[in-house]
Design an enzyme around this catalytic site. Structure first.
Site, PDB file in Angstrom:
ATOM      1  N   HIS A 233       0.884  -1.189   0.000  1.00  0.00           N
ATOM      2  CA  HIS A 233       0.000   0.000   0.000  1.00  0.00           C
ATOM      3  C   HIS A 233       0.914   1.229   0.000  1.00  0.00           C
ATOM      4  O   HIS A 233       1.826   1.329  -0.826  1.00  0.00           O
ATOM      5  CB  HIS A 233      -0.922  -0.120   1.219  1.00  0.00           C
ATOM      6  CG  HIS A 233      -2.078   0.832   1.272  1.00  0.00           C
ATOM      7  ND1 HIS A 233      -2.388   1.725   0.285  1.00  0.00           N
ATOM      8  CD2 HIS A 233      -3.022   1.029   2.246  1.00  0.00           C
ATOM      9  CE1 HIS A 233      -3.465   2.420   0.632  1.00  0.00           C
ATOM     10  NE2 HIS A 233      -3.863   2.020   1.826  1.00  0.00           N
ATOM     11  N   HIS A 272      -1.775  -2.487  -9.794  1.00  0.00           N
ATOM     12  CA  HIS A 272      -2.874  -1.963  -8.976  1.00  0.00           C
ATOM     13  C   HIS A 272      -4.029  -2.946  -8.986  1.00  0.00           C
ATOM     14  O   HIS A 272      -4.315  -3.546 -10.016  1.00  0.00           O
ATOM     15  CB  HIS A 272      -3.353  -0.594  -9.495  1.00  0.00           C
ATOM     16  CG  HIS A 272      -4.099   0.176  -8.455  1.00  0.00           C
ATOM     17  ND1 HIS A 272      -5.436  -0.015  -8.231  1.00  0.00           N
ATOM     18  CD2 HIS A 272      -3.668   1.088  -7.555  1.00  0.00           C
ATOM     19  CE1 HIS A 272      -5.805   0.777  -7.238  1.00  0.00           C
ATOM     20  NE2 HIS A 272      -4.761   1.447  -6.798  1.00  0.00           N
ATOM     21  N   ASP A 323       2.356   5.775  -6.707  1.00  0.00           N
ATOM     22  CA  ASP A 323       3.593   5.923  -5.944  1.00  0.00           C
ATOM     23  C   ASP A 323       4.839   6.030  -6.820  1.00  0.00           C
ATOM     24  O   ASP A 323       5.867   6.534  -6.376  1.00  0.00           O
ATOM     25  CB  ASP A 323       3.760   4.729  -4.987  1.00  0.00           C
ATOM     26  CG  ASP A 323       2.666   4.703  -3.945  1.00  0.00           C
ATOM     27  OD1 ASP A 323       2.324   5.784  -3.438  1.00  0.00           O
ATOM     28  OD2 ASP A 323       2.145   3.619  -3.647  1.00  0.00           O
TER      29      ASP A 323
HETATM   30  N1  COA Z   1       5.791  -6.118 -10.172  1.00  0.00           N
HETATM   31  C1  COA Z   1       5.828  -7.270 -10.888  1.00  0.00           C
HETATM   32  N2  COA Z   1       4.751  -8.007 -11.140  1.00  0.00           N
HETATM   33  C2  COA Z   1       3.580  -7.576 -10.651  1.00  0.00           C
HETATM   34  C3  COA Z   1       3.452  -6.404  -9.917  1.00  0.00           C
HETATM   35  C4  COA Z   1       4.622  -5.667  -9.676  1.00  0.00           C
HETATM   36  N3  COA Z   1       4.576  -4.537  -8.969  1.00  0.00           N
HETATM   37  N4  COA Z   1       2.185  -6.214  -9.544  1.00  0.00           N
HETATM   38  C5  COA Z   1       1.506  -7.262 -10.045  1.00  0.00           C
HETATM   39  N5  COA Z   1       2.343  -8.078 -10.716  1.00  0.00           N
HETATM   40  C6  COA Z   1       1.983  -9.302 -11.420  1.00  0.00           C
HETATM   41  C7  COA Z   1       1.737 -10.442 -10.449  1.00  0.00           C
HETATM   42  O1  COA Z   1       2.938 -11.115 -10.151  1.00  0.00           O
HETATM   43  C8  COA Z   1       0.781 -11.279 -11.236  1.00  0.00           C
HETATM   44  O2  COA Z   1       1.506 -11.934 -12.223  1.00  0.00           O
HETATM   45  P1  COA Z   1       1.164 -13.441 -12.658  1.00  0.00           P
HETATM   46  O3  COA Z   1      -0.238 -13.376 -13.200  1.00  0.00           O
HETATM   47  O4  COA Z   1       2.195 -13.758 -13.680  1.00  0.00           O
HETATM   48  O5  COA Z   1       1.254 -14.261 -11.401  1.00  0.00           O
HETATM   49  C9  COA Z   1      -0.087 -10.242 -11.932  1.00  0.00           C
HETATM   50  O6  COA Z   1       0.735  -9.085 -12.064  1.00  0.00           O
HETATM   51  C10 COA Z   1      -1.348  -9.889 -11.156  1.00  0.00           C
HETATM   52  O7  COA Z   1      -0.953  -9.394  -9.900  1.00  0.00           O
HETATM   53  P2  COA Z   1      -1.741  -9.595  -8.533  1.00  0.00           P
HETATM   54  O8  COA Z   1      -0.736  -9.839  -7.432  1.00  0.00           O
HETATM   55  O9  COA Z   1      -2.833 -10.592  -8.675  1.00  0.00           O
HETATM   56  O10 COA Z   1      -2.388  -8.202  -8.315  1.00  0.00           O
HETATM   57  P3  COA Z   1      -3.076  -7.733  -6.987  1.00  0.00           P
HETATM   58  O11 COA Z   1      -4.296  -7.014  -7.395  1.00  0.00           O
HETATM   59  O12 COA Z   1      -3.251  -8.805  -6.001  1.00  0.00           O
HETATM   60  O13 COA Z   1      -1.959  -6.747  -6.370  1.00  0.00           O
HETATM   61  C11 COA Z   1      -0.719  -4.889  -5.855  1.00  0.00           C
HETATM   62  C12 COA Z   1      -1.984  -5.387  -6.546  1.00  0.00           C
HETATM   63  C13 COA Z   1      -0.759  -3.373  -5.824  1.00  0.00           C
HETATM   64  C14 COA Z   1      -0.671  -5.415  -4.415  1.00  0.00           C
HETATM   65  C15 COA Z   1       0.502  -5.390  -6.643  1.00  0.00           C
HETATM   66  O14 COA Z   1       0.448  -4.887  -7.956  1.00  0.00           O
HETATM   67  C16 COA Z   1       1.820  -5.010  -5.980  1.00  0.00           C
HETATM   68  O15 COA Z   1       2.275  -5.705  -5.072  1.00  0.00           O
HETATM   69  N6  COA Z   1       2.459  -3.867  -6.429  1.00  0.00           N
HETATM   70  C17 COA Z   1       3.673  -3.407  -5.820  1.00  0.00           C
HETATM   71  C18 COA Z   1       3.362  -2.614  -4.556  1.00  0.00           C
HETATM   72  C19 COA Z   1       2.741  -1.277  -4.879  1.00  0.00           C
HETATM   73  O16 COA Z   1       3.215  -0.519  -5.694  1.00  0.00           O
HETATM   74  N7  COA Z   1       1.668  -0.955  -4.122  1.00  0.00           N
HETATM   75  C20 COA Z   1       1.009   0.351  -4.225  1.00  0.00           C
HETATM   76  C21 COA Z   1      -0.348   0.227  -4.853  1.00  0.00           C
HETATM   77  S1  COA Z   1      -1.061   1.828  -5.102  1.00  0.00           S
END
Ligand code: COA
Length: 381
Positions: A233, A272, A323
């Site tokens: 987050h 996201h 971010d």
């Molecule tokens: N870097 C690399 N791969 C990413 C990614 C990232 N930041 N965010 C998502 N992915 C990939 C996942 O590994 C997954 O890949 P796969 O289908 O090959 O397994 C796919 O994208 C879907 O991701 P998922 O984890 O299901 O998305 P989510 O909705 O559960 O997670 C976040 C959303 C924000 C938690 C996730 O994108 C993340 O951890 N981002 C980094 C932290 C961040 O910037 N948070 C601030 C949000 S405003």
């Protein structure tokens, strides 16, 4: 992952919504997100319109009162916030005595909890008392974060100016000790507006869960702070800037991204839950990061960010979130690597407040269910 259970009406089979994805937990008039368009509306106004035309005080007023202030209302609000900026002595003492090893968000969370302890009306949850507490925290968050920034650098905190300086200008003044140049003030104001509210994100949901039990506003905000601290987050902004520093130059960006993806690491600042095609706040912040690079005469961080963004698009096709470009903007405004999440929280207080006030108005205990996957029928003897 968090699980809740609903029952599919036709099959009577339990349905688990992992991470509550897609679940509508309550009705709200605060913000609307269309993850496909993509679009973010706050109280019906487009976020880009607000970022271009509003200072943070106007955004705060819009959020907590639900309407745009007229000139007199805004002037009175500015004065009220300015009067509320100073911190009580025990809170400043806490900031001074917290161990340097403590996480800055843990210190901020504890400081807000202490502000609640020191507020004789903290447990009053009528609408007037809620508004008063929301305004007090909105005014005090910058004083807290600026003092943390200076103490970490071995400097004495600079106390707030009066209403002569607006919210964003005073914030930067308390960090730097000098009044900011106008382009920097404007960029910071816009960043704070962009961060102020984002519907049912994890921290806002945490706030509303606490309100659901009819607990107090400070407890709700402390829960919000606990949630926004996490790297998935708000904590992602510190991670994003650390990543840009580690990459070091635009030429290294592609190799860094490739190696991180090969190692199945999540890159902070990308991805996201709701926006899959683009985060409208990131588009604004990309422009701002470019303007900031020009204003301070250093495009290194912007160049690295663009190169890594390009590689992510080519390989995994994942979008930068709010971010990602906010990180170089705040860094070039003088916030250190480990305190950017605190800045994000200091902006989100008004969004949390709007949701907290709304939840109290039409409260129903938030209490989902879990699908039990453990054993049954065990006996101790
Ligand atoms: N870097 C690399 N791969 C990413 C990614 C990232 N930041 N965010 C998502 N992915 C990939 C996942 O590994 C997954 O890949 P796969 O289908 O090959 O397994 C796919 O994208 C879907 O991701 P998922 O984890 O299901 O998305 P989510 O909705 O559960 O997670 C976040 C959303 C924000 C938690 C996730 O994108 C993340 O951890 N981002 C980094 C932290 C961040 O910037 N948070 C601030 C949000 S405003």
């Amino acid at each position: 992952k968090c699980k809740t259970v609903t029952v599919d009406k036709e099959s009577a089979e339990p349905v688990v919504h992992h991470g509550l994805e897609g679940v509508l937990a309550f009705e709200s008039e605060v913000a609307f997100i269309d993850g496909h368009a993509p679009e973010l509306l706050v109280r019906g106004y487009d976020i880009a319109d607000l970022a271009h035309n509003f200072g943070y005080e106007q955004m705060a007023y819009l959020l907590v009162y639900g309407q745009v202030p007229n000139a007199d209302e805004l002037a009175a609000f500015n004065t009220e916030l300015a009067d509320l900026r100073p911190l009580p002595g025990p809170v400043l003492d806490l900031l001074r005595t917290a161990p340097a090893s403590a996480h800055p968000m843990a210190v901020l969370r504890t400081a807000v909890s202490l502000l609640g302890v020191l507020d004789a009306n903290a447990d009053d949850i009528d609408q007037d008392s809620l508004l008063a507490a929301a305004k007090s925290l909105t005014a005090k968050f910058p004083t807290l974060v600026a003092a943390q920034t200076r103490l970490q650098a071995g400097l004495e905190p600079v106390g707030p100016e009066g209403a002569r300086l607006g919210h964003a200008a005073n914030y930067l003044y308390m960090v730097d000790g000098t009044e900011p140049a106008e382009p920097l003030r404007r960029a910071f104001d816009a960043a704070l507006v962009l961060y102020a509210e984002h519907e049912t994100n994890a921290s806002t949901f945490a706030c509303r869960v606490v309100v659901g039990t009819e607990s107090d506003l400070y407890s709700a905000v402390v829960a919000g702070l606990g949630a926004i601290k996490g790297p998935l987050h708000g904590g992602a902004i510190d991670g994003a800037m650390n990543m840009l520093v580690t990459i070091g130059s635009a030429d290294n960006a592609a190799a860094y991204v490739d190696a991180a993806l090969a190692a199945k690491r999540k890159l902070p600042g990308f991805g996201h839950r709701v926006y899959r095609a683009g985060d409208p706040r990131a588009s604004e912040l990309r422009e701002m990061a470019l303007e900031m690079a020009a204003a301070v005469g250093d495009s290194k961080w912007f160049d690295i960010a663009i190169a890594a963004e390009k590689r992510m698009a080519e390989t995994k096709g994942i979008i930068p979130n709010v971010d990602y470009f906010a990180a170089p903007v705040l860094y070039q405004l003088g916030f250190p690597l480990n305190l950017m999440t605190n800045v994000v929280a200091s902006a989100r207080i008004t969004g949390w407040s709007a949701h907290i006030i709304e939840q109290y108005k039409k409260n129903r205990l938030i209490r989902p269910r879990a699908l039990y996957t453990g054993e049954r029928g065990k006996r101790l003897n």
